[in-house]
Design a protein around this motif. Structure first.
Motif, PDB file in Angstrom:
ATOM      1  N   VAL C  34       0.573  -1.225   0.048  1.00 51.30           N
ATOM      2  CA  VAL C  34       0.011  -0.017   0.074  1.00 51.30           C
ATOM      3  C   VAL C  34       0.876   1.194  -0.061  1.00 51.30           C
ATOM      4  O   VAL C  34       1.827   1.533   0.811  1.00 51.30           O
ATOM      5  N   ASP C  35       0.576   2.167  -0.953  1.00 50.52           N
ATOM      6  CA  ASP C  35       1.272   3.384  -1.174  1.00 50.52           C
ATOM      7  C   ASP C  35       0.049   4.546  -0.636  1.00 50.52           C
ATOM      8  O   ASP C  35      -0.694   4.444  -1.526  1.00 50.52           O
ATOM      9  N   VAL C  36       0.327   5.491   0.234  1.00 46.69           N
ATOM     10  CA  VAL C  36      -0.597   6.255   0.546  1.00 46.69           C
ATOM     11  C   VAL C  36       0.168   7.764   0.395  1.00 46.69           C
ATOM     12  O   VAL C  36       1.215   8.068   0.873  1.00 46.69           O
ATOM     13  N   GLU C  37      -0.232   8.500  -0.661  1.00 51.48           N
ATOM     14  CA  GLU C  37       0.324   9.795  -1.093  1.00 51.48           C
ATOM     15  C   GLU C  37      -0.501  10.908  -0.440  1.00 51.48           C
ATOM     16  O   GLU C  37      -1.696  10.997  -0.815  1.00 51.48           O
ATOM     17  N   PHE C  38       0.087  11.716   0.399  1.00 49.00           N
ATOM     18  CA  PHE C  38      -0.565  12.781   1.104  1.00 49.00           C
ATOM     19  C   PHE C  38       0.061  14.089   0.266  1.00 49.00           C
ATOM     20  O   PHE C  38       0.926  14.360  -0.042  1.00 49.00           O
ATOM     21  N   ARG C  39      -1.107  14.895  -0.210  1.00 46.21           N
ATOM     22  CA  ARG C  39      -0.762  16.119  -1.034  1.00 46.21           C
ATOM     23  C   ARG C  39      -1.348  17.497  -0.459  1.00 46.21           C
ATOM     24  O   ARG C  39      -2.414  17.510   0.147  1.00 46.21           O
ATOM     25  N   GLY C  40      -0.491  18.429  -0.887  1.00 43.51           N
ATOM     26  CA  GLY C  40      -1.038  19.703  -0.151  1.00 43.51           C
ATOM     27  C   GLY C  40      -0.104  20.816  -1.132  1.00 43.51           C
ATOM     28  O   GLY C  40       0.653  20.487  -1.708  1.00 43.51           O
ATOM     29  N   GLU C  41      -0.622  22.069  -1.042  1.00 35.62           N
ATOM     30  CA  GLU C  41      -0.041  23.269  -1.831  1.00 35.62           C
ATOM     31  C   GLU C  41       1.154  23.718  -1.338  1.00 35.62           C
ATOM     32  O   GLU C  41       2.157  24.307  -1.677  1.00 35.62           O
ATOM     33  N   THR C  42       1.347  23.691   0.296  1.00 33.46           N
ATOM     34  CA  THR C  42       2.305  24.424   0.773  1.00 33.46           C
ATOM     35  C   THR C  42       2.816  23.438   1.757  1.00 33.46           C
ATOM     36  O   THR C  42       2.411  22.670   2.356  1.00 33.46           O
ATOM     37  N   LEU C  43       4.136  24.052   2.242  1.00 34.80           N
ATOM     38  CA  LEU C  43       4.844  23.345   3.537  1.00 34.80           C
ATOM     39  C   LEU C  43       4.383  24.293   4.834  1.00 34.80           C
ATOM     40  O   LEU C  43       4.218  25.210   4.747  1.00 34.80           O
ATOM     41  N   ASP C  44       4.467  23.602   5.844  1.00 37.17           N
ATOM     42  CA  ASP C  44       4.635  24.486   6.982  1.00 37.17           C
ATOM     43  C   ASP C  44       5.952  25.164   7.399  1.00 37.17           C
ATOM     44  O   ASP C  44       6.839  24.834   6.722  1.00 37.17           O
ATOM     45  N   GLU C  45       6.131  25.680   8.677  1.00 40.86           N
ATOM     46  CA  GLU C  45       7.152  26.262   9.130  1.00 40.86           C
ATOM     47  C   GLU C  45       8.499  25.236   8.998  1.00 40.86           C
ATOM     48  O   GLU C  45       9.713  25.719   9.200  1.00 40.86           O
ATOM     49  N   ASP C  46       7.927  24.041   9.448  1.00 46.80           N
ATOM     50  CA  ASP C  46       9.314  22.863   9.461  1.00 46.80           C
ATOM     51  C   ASP C  46       9.823  22.706   8.130  1.00 46.80           C
ATOM     52  O   ASP C  46      10.925  21.861   8.203  1.00 46.80           O
ATOM     53  N   GLY C  47       8.910  22.950   7.129  1.00 47.13           N
ATOM     54  CA  GLY C  47       9.443  22.279   5.760  1.00 47.13           C
ATOM     55  C   GLY C  47       8.856  21.177   5.242  1.00 47.13           C
ATOM     56  O   GLY C  47       9.275  20.297   4.495  1.00 47.13           O
ATOM     57  N   ILE C  48       7.739  20.697   5.766  1.00 45.45           N
ATOM     58  CA  ILE C  48       7.150  19.529   5.648  1.00 45.45           C
ATOM     59  C   ILE C  48       5.422  19.679   5.290  1.00 45.45           C
ATOM     60  O   ILE C  48       4.941  20.476   5.464  1.00 45.45           O
ATOM     61  N   VAL C  49       5.056  18.684   4.567  1.00 49.48           N
ATOM     62  CA  VAL C  49       3.693  18.814   4.053  1.00 49.48           C
ATOM     63  C   VAL C  49       2.869  17.923   5.195  1.00 49.48           C
ATOM     64  O   VAL C  49       1.842  17.988   5.169  1.00 49.48           O
ATOM     65  N   VAL C  50       3.629  16.909   5.779  1.00 43.72           N
ATOM     66  CA  VAL C  50       2.834  15.990   6.797  1.00 43.72           C
ATOM     67  C   VAL C  50       4.109  15.559   7.666  1.00 43.72           C
ATOM     68  O   VAL C  50       5.046  15.102   7.020  1.00 43.72           O
ATOM     69  N   ASP C  51       3.779  15.059   8.962  1.00 41.26           N
ATOM     70  CA  ASP C  51       4.703  14.500   9.506  1.00 41.26           C
ATOM     71  C   ASP C  51       4.817  13.227   9.387  1.00 41.26           C
ATOM     72  O   ASP C  51       3.862  12.143   9.612  1.00 41.26           O
ATOM     73  N   ILE C  52       5.702  12.808   8.514  1.00 46.43           N
ATOM     74  CA  ILE C  52       5.960  11.505   7.831  1.00 46.43           C
ATOM     75  C   ILE C  52       5.930  10.423   8.662  1.00 46.43           C
ATOM     76  O   ILE C  52       5.426   9.073   8.681  1.00 46.43           O
ATOM     77  N   GLY C  53       6.619  10.528  10.110  1.00 45.40           N
ATOM     78  CA  GLY C  53       6.388   9.454  11.175  1.00 45.40           C
ATOM     79  C   GLY C  53       4.955   9.298  11.439  1.00 45.40           C
ATOM     80  O   GLY C  53       4.633   8.017  11.615  1.00 45.40           O
ATOM     81  N   ARG C  54       4.375  10.184  11.873  1.00 45.82           N
ATOM     82  CA  ARG C  54       3.085  10.057  12.162  1.00 45.82           C
ATOM     83  C   ARG C  54       2.127   9.452  11.132  1.00 45.82           C
ATOM     84  O   ARG C  54       1.079   8.497  11.294  1.00 45.82           O
ATOM     85  N   ALA C  55       2.181   9.919   9.732  1.00 44.74           N
ATOM     86  CA  ALA C  55       1.712   9.284   8.485  1.00 44.74           C
ATOM     87  C   ALA C  55       1.763   7.643   8.635  1.00 44.74           C
ATOM     88  O   ALA C  55       1.073   6.986   8.314  1.00 44.74           O
TER      89      ALA C  55
END
Lengths: 138, 138, 138, 138, 138, 138
Positions: C34-55
């Motif tokens: 299973v591949d789950v791709e998380f998509r957004g237009e912008t990064l947060d102040e840490d430079g990530i689109v999602v916390d990959i560990g939590r994802a």
């Protein structure tokens, strides 16, 4: 040593017996991606170690007899855990029999061993490799 | 011969010493995708060559002690180039110790050798394989 | 658009109802990578689109509720063919719920869509992609 | 035993002679993805079994002499079927010569064998492996 | 949106015309690993976006008409460079025609687009994606 | 829409700032396998969407400026977390500049967007995709 390898797959249900298997004691299933490597020391006059077309067809025919089955209900596996290791050996035995009965053609007589690898996921696989008991052909 | 293989990964920084390494003498880093193949001649009564769950956990535990580190500052690698070959041997030694101390369970006593492969990119890998010195367990 | 993708797998038994499925009407099984791709237009102040560990943890937790099961006996799939397409949608729905309930952290609020791909073999996969209905969170 | 492996590729046209090849008797072609595994028992003082940079360059240089060719018209292959097995052996011989002539550097003198694998598709590959005849260097 | 993808391959010889192609102006060849992704917004009552069995058979039948050929001599490609991009479009057109003529069954009428990807090596691929002109079916 | 994609890689050290990164706040490293997909609606008279040779060379040249570095000490990334997302965007920007300055040749003027994917392991990747701001060339 020369090798030729062909890849195919099959999809089955099964369950395991034994505490070591934890939740895999439940009825579940797997896709097995199968690599069969045919090995010999020399090439025939055509420049091949085995007819790759026949090899692929023989593998596909064997896997069809397992594909889309619940292995818990197959006579071949009664009282046996169909672990990835056990299935790798089973396919080794079946391909060895195909070689002995001539299904892979004359070139296959020069093969001395096989390696059968079953990939059960992107992070785990098992294999069996062994010599072809050519005397068993008689 | 039966084999079972599990895959995991770790991500480190390091630098190399020696002209042969060219720009890799700079501090840089790598993701290593690690395959550990456990090998034995026979299966136990459950039909396994090793408890794949425990094998994966033991590998993960070892890689956690390396993951997210700068290997140039790790005591284990003082005065040593942590090339892919050297790291493959290191992980071989650590997994062999885990087998000897019983971390992989009773089935693992039938293992006779390991092969550890570290993929450093889609175009390069290194490996170390060797026998398990079971007498060293005593 | 930014994407982050994590991969995991699960192994299940199931059967299908309908002539179109041929031998897959039998009880059989599959490994789904299973591949789950998380998509957004912008990064947060840490430079990530999602916390990959939590994802990755959220995906693993969801797949554990399916892993080592016979889907024919799971209440969630009563009277439904658990085809690869249906399972991709199911995992999409579950991951979307995890995002809405905050399991993936604050960064995940910037995600606008997901793509879930299930590889059933080396030669076949299915996917579902859709927007995250953020208003559904209220 | 230590191994280092590098990957590259080449793209050729060819045809085969012999009924066993069926439609592959026609002029057709292939992309071969080539893995060359360099093997030795020990590492040098830098911690390497071979200079992976030089190994990759030597492989690339050899493949360039085959790349974008019609092998039916190459003198090296006159009267010979350029099967995947034959090409694996050819590349083995060429890489062995490179090792003997010093192209791979001093570390390469500790190598004792090579394994050359040519992937012709996602479902088929062939390989040749053999010892390096170091006495032939004199 | 739902997708189902099937993979197959074909092996051809060809040459290119134009300075931009450098040595690829010579007669050479390639293995193309082909992924065809079938896309639609909804599933039918069986829970599928397309009959994957028929999809795979239709793709295989089309690739058989190209496999083991010298494309320079095929009427379909006269005066045309059979680049990976051009071949991806060609296979798109052929699969679209198969969908329109009913070869993929009734479920396929819900498909709205296709993506065809041709992998020419482990480091390069090309694709064509487009909508299915369903009105062209009348 | 047509796409052409080329793959290459680079190996770096870096550390992250922010609690969300947990142990990745330590100096560590990664191999990034990079896919750059070049997209346009039409092919030129040679039948290509971009000169794949030039595309690969331009990508390789850009990655060489990052390869074997400690990104924490690179001026381009001061005060910035070099997450996989951030690096994907950085490479997007650099490749877009190469297209605008003509490094990829005349065919590249028909490109309208790029997708850059960085694989950081076998279980995680990130990507950035966006349109090419062709007016920015003036």
């Amino acid at each position: 040593m020369y090798s030729v390898c062909v890849r195919d797959h099959f999809m089955i249900a099964h369950s395991f017996s034994g505490d070591v298997f934890g939740p895999a004691q439940n009825l579940h299933g797997a896709t097995y991606i199968v690599d069969v490597e045919f090995r010999g020391e020399t090439l025939d006059e055509d420049g091949i170690v085995v007819d790759i077309g026949r090899a692929g067809q023989a593998l596909h025919a064997e896997l069809e007899t397992l594909n889309y089955r619940n292995l818990d209900e197959e006579a071949a596996f009664t009282q046996k855990n169909t672990t990835t290791e056990v299935l790798a050996f089973e396919i080794f035995e079946r391909m060895a029999a195909r070689i002995r009965d001539g299904s892979l053609g004359a070139a296959a007589t020069r093969l001395h061993s096989l390696r059968v690898t079953l990939h059960e996921s992107h992070v785990a696989w098992a294999a069996y490799e062994g010599r072809l008991d050519t005397s068993a052909a008689s």
